[in-house]
Scaffold this active site. Structure first.
Site, PDB file in Angstrom:
ATOM      1  N   LYS A 170       0.951  -1.316  -0.093  1.00 24.37           N
ATOM      2  CA  LYS A 170       0.073  -0.058   0.167  1.00 24.37           C
ATOM      3  C   LYS A 170       0.757   1.299   0.049  1.00 24.37           C
ATOM      4  O   LYS A 170       1.337   1.653   1.088  1.00 24.37           O
ATOM      5  CB  LYS A 170      -0.899   0.038   1.178  1.00 24.37           C
ATOM      6  CG  LYS A 170      -1.927   1.186   1.274  1.00 24.37           C
ATOM      7  CD  LYS A 170      -2.245   1.798   2.653  1.00 24.37           C
ATOM      8  CE  LYS A 170      -1.522   3.120   2.881  1.00 24.37           C
ATOM      9  NZ  LYS A 170      -1.811   4.059   1.964  1.00 24.37           N
ATOM     10  N   GLY A 201      -5.274   2.860  -1.140  1.00 22.75           N
ATOM     11  CA  GLY A 201      -6.241   3.364  -0.125  1.00 22.75           C
ATOM     12  C   GLY A 201      -5.527   4.001   1.004  1.00 22.75           C
ATOM     13  O   GLY A 201      -4.471   4.373   1.101  1.00 22.75           O
ATOM     14  N   GLY A 203      -4.489   5.131   5.139  1.00 19.99           N
ATOM     15  CA  GLY A 203      -3.608   4.344   6.019  1.00 19.99           C
ATOM     16  C   GLY A 203      -4.629   3.853   6.909  1.00 19.99           C
ATOM     17  O   GLY A 203      -4.358   2.803   7.588  1.00 19.99           O
ATOM     18  N   GLY A 207      -4.022   0.678   5.604  1.00 16.61           N
ATOM     19  CA  GLY A 207      -2.556   0.543   6.195  1.00 16.61           C
ATOM     20  C   GLY A 207      -2.984  -0.308   7.605  1.00 16.61           C
ATOM     21  O   GLY A 207      -2.174  -1.618   7.961  1.00 16.61           O
ATOM     22  N   GLU A 245      10.742   1.854   9.627  1.00 11.43           N
ATOM     23  CA  GLU A 245      11.740   2.910   9.331  1.00 11.43           C
ATOM     24  C   GLU A 245      11.074   4.159   9.538  1.00 11.43           C
ATOM     25  O   GLU A 245      10.354   4.632   8.721  1.00 11.43           O
ATOM     26  CB  GLU A 245      12.351   2.687   7.937  1.00 11.43           C
ATOM     27  CG  GLU A 245      13.506   3.309   7.679  1.00 11.43           C
ATOM     28  CD  GLU A 245      13.535   4.811   7.248  1.00 11.43           C
ATOM     29  OE1 GLU A 245      13.527   5.472   8.120  1.00 11.43           O
ATOM     30  OE2 GLU A 245      13.384   4.866   6.097  1.00 11.43           O
ATOM     31  N   CYS A 279      13.894  11.451   5.654  1.00  5.11           N
ATOM     32  CA  CYS A 279      14.233  10.908   7.360  1.00  5.11           C
ATOM     33  C   CYS A 279      15.758  10.947   7.749  1.00  5.11           C
ATOM     34  O   CYS A 279      15.837  11.323   8.831  1.00  5.11           O
ATOM     35  CB  CYS A 279      13.540   9.516   7.223  1.00  5.11           C
ATOM     36  SG  CYS A 279      14.208   8.427   5.881  1.00  5.11           S
ATOM     37  N   GLU A 378      11.175  16.312  14.467  1.00  4.18           N
ATOM     38  CA  GLU A 378      11.343  15.995  12.722  1.00  4.18           C
ATOM     39  C   GLU A 378      10.477  16.906  12.377  1.00  4.18           C
ATOM     40  O   GLU A 378       9.234  17.020  12.476  1.00  4.18           O
ATOM     41  CB  GLU A 378      10.995  14.593  12.479  1.00  4.18           C
ATOM     42  CG  GLU A 378      11.449  14.334  11.191  1.00  4.18           C
ATOM     43  CD  GLU A 378      11.162  12.937  10.627  1.00  4.18           C
ATOM     44  OE1 GLU A 378      10.075  12.472  10.934  1.00  4.18           O
ATOM     45  OE2 GLU A 378      12.178  12.354  10.256  1.00  4.18           O
TER      46      GLU A 378
HETATM   47  P1  NDP Z   1       2.414   8.587   7.947  1.00  2.00           P
HETATM   48  O1  NDP Z   1       3.297   7.945   8.933  1.00  2.00           O
HETATM   49  O2  NDP Z   1       0.995   8.778   8.339  1.00  2.00           O
HETATM   50  O3  NDP Z   1       2.030   7.956   6.576  1.00  2.00           O
HETATM   51  C1  NDP Z   1       3.073   6.944   6.189  1.00  2.00           C
HETATM   52  C2  NDP Z   1       2.343   5.799   5.469  1.00  2.00           C
HETATM   53  O4  NDP Z   1       1.314   5.274   6.461  1.00  2.00           O
HETATM   54  C3  NDP Z   1       1.463   6.196   4.519  1.00  2.00           C
HETATM   55  O5  NDP Z   1       1.049   5.266   3.496  1.00  2.00           O
HETATM   56  C4  NDP Z   1       0.043   6.364   5.060  1.00  2.00           C
HETATM   57  O6  NDP Z   1      -1.163   6.295   4.216  1.00  2.00           O
HETATM   58  C5  NDP Z   1      -0.231   5.014   5.942  1.00  2.00           C
HETATM   59  N1  NDP Z   1      -0.742   5.150   7.297  1.00  2.00           N
HETATM   60  C6  NDP Z   1      -1.191   6.275   7.928  1.00  2.00           C
HETATM   61  N2  NDP Z   1      -1.860   5.854   9.067  1.00  2.00           N
HETATM   62  C7  NDP Z   1      -1.992   4.661   9.139  1.00  2.00           C
HETATM   63  C8  NDP Z   1      -2.286   3.563  10.156  1.00  2.00           C
HETATM   64  N3  NDP Z   1      -3.081   3.782  11.115  1.00  2.00           N
HETATM   65  N4  NDP Z   1      -1.878   2.208  10.029  1.00  2.00           N
HETATM   66  C9  NDP Z   1      -1.141   1.796   8.704  1.00  2.00           C
HETATM   67  N5  NDP Z   1      -0.626   2.925   7.878  1.00  2.00           N
HETATM   68  C10 NDP Z   1      -1.080   4.235   7.958  1.00  2.00           C
HETATM   69  O7  NDP Z   1       3.137   9.906   7.570  1.00  2.00           O
HETATM   70  P2  NDP Z   1       2.647  11.464   7.110  1.00  2.00           P
HETATM   71  O8  NDP Z   1       2.280  11.316   5.544  1.00  2.00           O
HETATM   72  O9  NDP Z   1       1.275  11.989   7.882  1.00  2.00           O
HETATM   73  O10 NDP Z   1       3.792  12.456   7.641  1.00  2.00           O
HETATM   74  C11 NDP Z   1       3.840  13.008   9.068  1.00  2.00           C
HETATM   75  C12 NDP Z   1       5.113  13.091   9.348  1.00  2.00           C
HETATM   76  O11 NDP Z   1       5.712  11.572   9.425  1.00  2.00           O
HETATM   77  C13 NDP Z   1       6.122  13.760   8.549  1.00  2.00           C
HETATM   78  O12 NDP Z   1       6.100  15.007   8.776  1.00  2.00           O
HETATM   79  C14 NDP Z   1       7.455  13.134   8.869  1.00  2.00           C
HETATM   80  O13 NDP Z   1       7.816  13.860  10.016  1.00  2.00           O
HETATM   81  C15 NDP Z   1       7.179  11.713   9.432  1.00  2.00           C
HETATM   82  N6  NDP Z   1       7.507  10.845   8.275  1.00  2.00           N
HETATM   83  C16 NDP Z   1       8.574   9.976   7.924  1.00  2.00           C
HETATM   84  C17 NDP Z   1       8.879   9.332   7.114  1.00  2.00           C
HETATM   85  C18 NDP Z   1      10.112   8.524   6.872  1.00  2.00           C
HETATM   86  O14 NDP Z   1      10.761   8.435   5.777  1.00  2.00           O
HETATM   87  N7  NDP Z   1      10.508   8.092   8.119  1.00  2.00           N
HETATM   88  C19 NDP Z   1       8.321   9.209   5.671  1.00  2.00           C
HETATM   89  C20 NDP Z   1       7.038  10.112   5.860  1.00  2.00           C
HETATM   90  C21 NDP Z   1       6.629  10.733   6.787  1.00  2.00           C
HETATM   91  P3  NDP Z   1      -1.842   7.490   3.511  1.00  2.00           P
HETATM   92  O15 NDP Z   1      -1.244   8.584   3.737  1.00  2.00           O
HETATM   93  O16 NDP Z   1      -2.166   7.004   2.270  1.00  2.00           O
HETATM   94  O17 NDP Z   1      -3.457   7.589   4.233  1.00  2.00           O
END
Ligand code: NDP
Length: 475
Positions: A170, A201, A203, A207, A245, A279, A378
């Site tokens: 996903k 879809g 998260g 997710g 990660e 990250c 972050e």
């Molecule tokens: P998220 O952790 O919310 O999103 C990452 C992935 O997880 C997306 O595919 C998202 O789906 C999915 N997701 C969201 N909620 C759930 C859940 N309850 N269970 C399983 N999967 C889920 O990151 P954000 O996009 O909200 O970003 C917020 C912050 O996270 C950033 O500002 C940054 O600080 C950090 N981040 C860190 C990353 C890294 O590389 N370590 C990458 C991205 C963000 P969807 O978005 O499609 O709903």
């Protein structure tokens, strides 16, 4: 317009069982560039079943078959190069040069590296006359974020395929198109039916469904710490293994004998590349007190080398991925000012002349104390903090005084000091001066930056179970 209203399940593009869709926005123009279907739990169940059905045969494919498959994927990925670059620029807003030299390149390297690592990988070994076997972990669920639309999903899929683990993936709703191209590539090269399934879809539905699915044996996630925690909680219900990660707040330690301009260029490059949505970016720059003035001057001097603007043009910094991310970054810049840090460059608002698109100003705070929120959390945007120190021991202490431990960077000349700092930083990856990345070397974090390692043979190990057989016949 890219309209992708189907999921890829059991080797076919199939209609979603639900009617919900989501528009995808180009962050540089704020215009809709396509639509995806938001999958349902029923779609997910079908995908998991397809992966389960594929498991007995896929997990038994030979090493040679999997190497060939990964090589074919890498070759077909190369054939789609221009399209991949264009897609990432559109959905993420990443400047074309970054889409090519970072995003495209990383995806390619993960597939070719997995083939390479597999060549020398041993799935059976002798321990004191007994046998240790490494078996595919089972069905893997992969959840990836928007900031690297090909990197994270490619390293996970390449490792899973190398280990013979069927996948349900996903990608993030914000940047789903690169994963669709990857799916087309797997379809074209004939990845066995059910070995790869893609369900687009949210998260909260797909997710969450992956992390709590009783028939998913292993979950690999990249994203925020908050979601990482939920995934661990869900997986703990069935004692499923996870790899996480998560974020970082990595230090870049400038030593007394460092080339000031080189170190300043690296510091700015960390927040400029991918608009700082990385990250492993260094976002705390530790500078000897004696070098504060010269370092600040060097930052101002090199900043124009990183122009902000249209990702279709010759710029280095594009917009942030979304309005939400832009708002988050703005609130951290406000917070830094409230906390008493000094704005060396940048600040709130949009850069001049860039009213449309989620552009932020590259922002460097100085006079930052490591206890401030902007030094601890972050930000995930083009914002960094300059923090001064007086001794190398103090620099090490500040480096480690954070909940994260993903990466660290050191600039200097004296080899003993470089080695001391590099080995003292509590992080999964430390880079000395401008050392080149190597895709065979593991990537992952200490502390709240995550669990597990990706890339190369360490990445493959995550998708394997270890079985000891005592008295196995010597065949
Ligand atoms: P998220 O952790 O919310 O999103 C990452 C992935 O997880 C997306 O595919 C998202 O789906 C999915 N997701 C969201 N909620 C759930 C859940 N309850 N269970 C399983 N999967 C889920 O990151 P954000 O996009 O909200 O970003 C917020 C912050 O996270 C950033 O500002 C940054 O600080 C950090 N981040 C860190 C990353 C890294 O590389 N370590 C990458 C991205 C963000 P969807 O978005 O499609 O709903």
């Amino acid at each position: 317009m890219r309209n992708y209203l189907k999921h890829y399940i059991n080797g076919e593009w199939v209609e979603s069982t639900g009617n919900e869709t989501e528009d995808v926005i180009n962050p540089a123009t704020e215009e809709v560039i396509g639509t995806i279907s938001l999958g349902t739990k029923e779609d997910l169940d079908k995908a998991v079943q397809a992966a389960r059905d594929a498991f007995p045969s896929f997990s038994q494919t030979s090493k040679e078959e999997r190497i060939k498959m990964l090589e074919n994927i890498a070759a077909e990925y190369e054939n789609r190069k221009e399209e991949i670059i264009e897609t990432i620029t559109e959905e993420l807003g990443s400047p074309k040069s970054i889409s090519e030299n970072v995003h495209y390149m990383m995806g390619y390297n993960h597939f070719s590296q997995a083939a390479e690592s597999l060549r020398d990988f041993s799935f059976i070994e002798d321990r004191g006359g007994h046998t240790v076997m490494k078996d595919s972990v089972g069905v893997s669920g992969l959840i990836t974020p928007w900031n690297f639309p090909t990197n994270q999903i490619s390293t996970k899929i390449a490792s899973a395929f190398a280990a013979g683990s069927p996948v349900v993936a996903k990608p993030a709703e914000l940047t789903p198109f690169a994963a669709i191209i990857l799916t087309e590539i797997f379809d074209k090269v004939g990845v066995p039916k059910g070995a790869f399934n893609l369900v687009n879809g949210s998260g909260s539905v797909i997710g969450d469904g992956i992390s709590s699915h009783p028939d998913i044996d292993f979950v690999s996630f990249t994203g925020s710490g908050a979601v990482g925690q939920k995934i661990m909680q869900n997986a703990s219900e069935r004692i499923a293994n996870v790899a996480l990660e998560l974020g970082g707040k990595s230090p870049l330690v400038v030593l007394e004998d460092a080339d000031v301009e080189k170190a300043a260029r690296a510091a700015v490059s960390h927040i400029a590349t991918n608009s700082g949505q990385v990250c492993s970016a260094a976002t705390r720059v530790l500078v000897p007190s004696s070098m504060k003035d010269s370092f600040e001057e060097a930052v101002k001097k090199v900043l124009p080398e990183f122009p902000v603007g249209d990702p279709q043009g010759d710029n280095h910094i594009g917009p942030l991925v979304s309005k939400k991310q832009w708002d988050t970054v703005q609130s951290y810049i406000e917070k830094g000012q409230e906390e008493g840090a000094t704005l060396l460059v940048g600040g709130t608002g949009k850069p001049e002349g860039l009213d449309k698109g989620y552009y932020a100003k590259p922002t460097v705070f100085t006079d930052v104390n490591n206890d401030m929120v902007i030094a601890q959390e972050e930000i995930f945007g083009p914002v960094t903090c300059l923090i001064t120190y007086d001794t190398v021991e103090e620099a090490i202490e500040i480096s480690n005084d954070v909940k994260y431990g993903l990466a660290g960077y050191v600039f200097g000349e004296d080899e003993q000091t470089l080695a001391k700092v590099a080995s003292s930083i509590r992080a999964g990856r430390v880079k000395i001066n401008d050392a080149e990345a190597d895709f065979a070397a593991p990537f992952g974090g200490y502390k709240q930056s995550g669990i597990g390692r990706e890339w190369g043979d360490y990445g493959i190990e995550e998708y394997l179970e270890v079985k000891t057989v005592l008295g196995y016949p010597k065949l």
